[in-house]
Scaffold this motif. Structure first.
Motif, PDB file in Angstrom:
ATOM      1  N   ILE A  77      -3.122  -0.730  -5.559  1.00  0.00           N
ATOM      2  CA  ILE A  77      -1.870  -1.049  -4.936  1.00  0.00           C
ATOM      3  C   ILE A  77      -0.808  -0.068  -5.553  1.00  0.00           C
ATOM      4  O   ILE A  77       0.113   0.556  -5.096  1.00  0.00           O
ATOM      5  N   PHE A 108      -3.411   4.222   5.565  1.00  0.00           N
ATOM      6  CA  PHE A 108      -2.365   4.061   5.621  1.00  0.00           C
ATOM      7  C   PHE A 108      -1.229   4.789   5.830  1.00  0.00           C
ATOM      8  O   PHE A 108      -1.245   6.049   5.614  1.00  0.00           O
ATOM      9  N   LEU A 131       3.988   1.414   3.743  1.00  0.00           N
ATOM     10  CA  LEU A 131       3.818   0.359   2.920  1.00  0.00           C
ATOM     11  C   LEU A 131       4.366  -0.980   3.731  1.00  0.00           C
ATOM     12  O   LEU A 131       5.012  -0.918   4.719  1.00  0.00           O
ATOM     13  N   LEU A 174      -1.300   3.497  -4.402  1.00  0.00           N
ATOM     14  CA  LEU A 174      -0.676   3.751  -2.926  1.00  0.00           C
ATOM     15  C   LEU A 174       0.836   3.763  -2.959  1.00  0.00           C
ATOM     16  O   LEU A 174       1.455   4.302  -2.145  1.00  0.00           O
ATOM     17  N   ARG A 175       1.420   2.688  -3.577  1.00  0.00           N
ATOM     18  CA  ARG A 175       2.907   2.726  -3.580  1.00  0.00           C
ATOM     19  C   ARG A 175       3.459   3.917  -4.199  1.00  0.00           C
ATOM     20  O   ARG A 175       4.340   4.410  -3.636  1.00  0.00           O
ATOM     21  N   GLU A 230      -0.015  -3.464   2.342  1.00  0.00           N
ATOM     22  CA  GLU A 230      -1.042  -2.963   1.374  1.00  0.00           C
ATOM     23  C   GLU A 230      -1.736  -3.890   0.327  1.00  0.00           C
ATOM     24  O   GLU A 230      -2.891  -4.068   0.196  1.00  0.00           O
TER      25      GLU A 230
END
Length: 233
Positions: A111, A75, A78, A114-115, A81
């Motif tokens: 999620i 990634f 964003l 990652l955020r 995702e």
């Protein structure tokens, strides 16, 4: 591979035209390891159904010896995702191998991690690495211990990590650390007590002869936010 290896039944997976074409044109998504896992689960289900004379729905107990197929997701930002992680959870058979509820909790936690990496850590890139018994999120953002999110009140995605801990704390070890400029957040599936010791250094084993030393053992783990105590009977 030699020609006879390529043509052998062990190297085949049988699909309808539409799905066969989809797989052949997107080998980055549908890896060999993934396809072999699909095949193994399908053959096991067919074998049991034939032996029992009825359709069988496999459970995580039936698939306890089946590893997740290795897969890496990269990634740079964003935006997609939810779809990418959702597809990876489905394609890697995590719902079948780990169980539907745990797979959904894992999806939501990935999620959120990652955020957090991009929104709060200002990471330039992040990776989700799926391995046989664990899934790891790594990023090059600012140092942050994601286990502290499970102790925060409020809404938002942090609740997904709280739910993972409260609903699946007996089957998932969540470990967060900062190593060589990388935040590493790992979710490891636990099937037996020994898996906990392998998954985290924040664990101690005690029996009736070492119970008196528990306090001393815990004092040596001051850097751990969560400590797993294994009782050996």
């Amino acid at each position: 591979m030699e020609k006879h290896q390529l043509e052998d039944a062990s190297n085949g997976i049988w699909m309808c035209y539409s799905h066969g074409k989809l797989i052949d044109t997107d080998e980055n998504t549908y890896t060999a390891a993934m396809l072999l896992t699909w095949k193994h689960i399908a053959e096991l289900r067919a074998k049991l159904s034939q032996e029992l004379g009825r359709d069988v729905v496999l459970t995580p107990r039936d698939l306890a010896q089946v590893p997740l197929p290795a897969e890496t997701l990269q990634f740079l930002s964003l935006g997609e995702e939810n779809r990418i992680i959702g597809d990876a959870i489905a394609n890697s058979c995590i719902e079948q191998i780990w169980g539907r509820e745990l797979a959904r909790a894992t999806r939501d936690a990935l999620i959120e991690l990652l955020r957090n990496a991009f929104s709060h850590g200002k990471a330039a890139n992040a990776t989700i690495d799926i391995q046989a018994s664990y899934i790891e999120v790594s990023d090059n953002g600012q140092q942050f211990d994601s286990t502290t999110l499970t102790g925060l009140s409020g809404g938002g995605g942090s609740l997904s990590l709280v739910a993972l801990r409260e609903d699946h704390g007996a089957t998932i070890v969540f470990r967060s650390e900062y190593v060589s400029g990388q935040n590493l957040n790992r979710l490891t599936l636990v099937r037996k007590p020994a898996d906990i010791s392998s998954a985290t250094p924040c664990s101690v084993s005690i029996d009736h002869t070492t119970m008196a030393t528990l306090h001393h053992q815990l004092q040596t783990l001051t850097a751990c936010n969560t400590i797993y105590v294994l009782l050996e009977l």
